[in-house]
Design a protein around this motif. Structure first.
Motif, PDB file in Angstrom:
ATOM      1  N   THR A 174      -3.914  -3.972   3.023  1.00 14.24           N
ATOM      2  CA  THR A 174      -3.567  -2.562   2.953  1.00 14.24           C
ATOM      3  C   THR A 174      -4.191  -1.962   1.709  1.00 14.24           C
ATOM      4  O   THR A 174      -4.511  -2.679   0.761  1.00 14.24           O
ATOM      5  CB  THR A 174      -2.031  -2.357   2.926  1.00 14.24           C
ATOM      6  OG1 THR A 174      -1.751  -0.949   2.901  1.00 14.24           O
ATOM      7  CG2 THR A 174      -1.394  -2.998   1.701  1.00 14.24           C
ATOM      8  N   LYS A 227      -2.503   0.737   0.408  1.00 14.68           N
ATOM      9  CA  LYS A 227      -1.337   1.458  -0.133  1.00 14.68           C
ATOM     10  C   LYS A 227      -0.836   0.771  -1.398  1.00 14.68           C
ATOM     11  O   LYS A 227      -0.279  -0.327  -1.355  1.00 14.68           O
ATOM     12  CB  LYS A 227      -0.216   1.524   0.899  1.00 14.68           C
ATOM     13  CG  LYS A 227      -0.574   2.243   2.174  1.00 14.68           C
ATOM     14  CD  LYS A 227      -0.471   3.718   1.979  1.00 14.68           C
ATOM     15  CE  LYS A 227      -0.624   4.438   3.311  1.00 14.68           C
ATOM     16  NZ  LYS A 227      -0.727   5.847   3.135  1.00 14.68           N
ATOM     17  N   ASP A 254       2.950  -0.066  -1.523  1.00 20.58           N
ATOM     18  CA  ASP A 254       3.280  -1.200  -0.654  1.00 20.58           C
ATOM     19  C   ASP A 254       2.905  -2.522  -1.318  1.00 20.58           C
ATOM     20  O   ASP A 254       3.663  -3.499  -1.250  1.00 20.58           O
ATOM     21  CB  ASP A 254       2.561  -1.080   0.692  1.00 20.58           C
ATOM     22  CG  ASP A 254       3.082   0.056   1.547  1.00 20.58           C
ATOM     23  OD1 ASP A 254       4.117   0.672   1.191  1.00 20.58           O
ATOM     24  OD2 ASP A 254       2.447   0.342   2.586  1.00 20.58           O
ATOM     25  N   GLU A 296      -2.681  -9.383   1.207  1.00 17.39           N
ATOM     26  CA  GLU A 296      -2.325  -8.168   1.947  1.00 17.39           C
ATOM     27  C   GLU A 296      -3.576  -7.439   2.417  1.00 17.39           C
ATOM     28  O   GLU A 296      -4.588  -7.437   1.725  1.00 17.39           O
ATOM     29  CB  GLU A 296      -1.516  -7.222   1.054  1.00 17.39           C
ATOM     30  CG  GLU A 296      -0.091  -7.652   0.851  1.00 17.39           C
ATOM     31  CD  GLU A 296       0.735  -7.556   2.117  1.00 17.39           C
ATOM     32  OE1 GLU A 296       0.665  -6.549   2.848  1.00 17.39           O
ATOM     33  OE2 GLU A 296       1.474  -8.525   2.385  1.00 17.39           O
TER      34      GLU A 296
END
Length: 173
Positions: A90, A92, A95, A88
């Motif tokens: 990100t 976050k 998330d 990923e």
């Protein structure tokens, strides 16, 4: 490739976690006279000639917020790569956590609650609440724009979250 990336992210998470531990010790030390801080700083002085203990404490508290959030992020990314080879892009935390299987999430939550209990923590936050509260820390704390805010961002709970995630990393195939 995925196996190497997962192991690398795990190692990075552990490195950041240990930096977080060291920062916590320095912060605690400066609140109690600064023997360790004075030893680390030696004869170093600011441009104005002052000892830098108070600035060191500020720098450690500030950096701790970035480092621990980043360590949680790296831990979750390591687990995601190991779980399904998925990387990923990100920061976050929620998330990342949501991308894990429900079984893996349950294992992490169980490890986290066990760690809270063993550590004598009075926190009543679930892991997902902790992640939600700190999911933007890596981005928001990179600059000291909010210096008047409390710099203590639940370091003990974040350390326990990292441990829980990495413990699950070790046992999933």
């Amino acid at each position: 490739m995925s196996e190497n990336l997962a192991a690398r992210r795990r190692g990075e998470a552990m490195a950041m976690q240990w930096v977080g531990f060291a920062l916590q010790k320095i912060i605690a030390d400066t609140a109690q006279g600064g023997n360790l801080a004075n030893m680390l700083l030696g004869e170093a002085r600011s441009v104005g000639g002052e000892k830098g203990t108070s600035i060191l404490k500020l720098g450690c508290a500030w950096t701790q917020n970035v480092v621990l959030a980043f360590a949680v992020e790296l831990s979750l990314k390591a687990l995601l790569v190991k779980q399904d080879g998925h990387h990923e892009h990100t920061h976050k935390l929620v998330d990342l956590y949501d991308k894990l299987s429900e079984e893996t999430q349950n294992k992490i939550e169980s490890e986290y609650l066990k760690a809270l209990e063993e550590g004598g923590s009075k926190s009543d936050k679930s892991l997902i609440q902790l992640l939600a509260d700190h999911q933007d820390d890596f981005v928001e704390w990179r600059y000291l724009d909010n210096a008047d805010e409390n710099l203590d961002s639940e370091p003990n709970e974040l350390q326990l979250a990292i441990c829980a995630i990495l413990n699950v990393y070790e046992v999933i195939p």
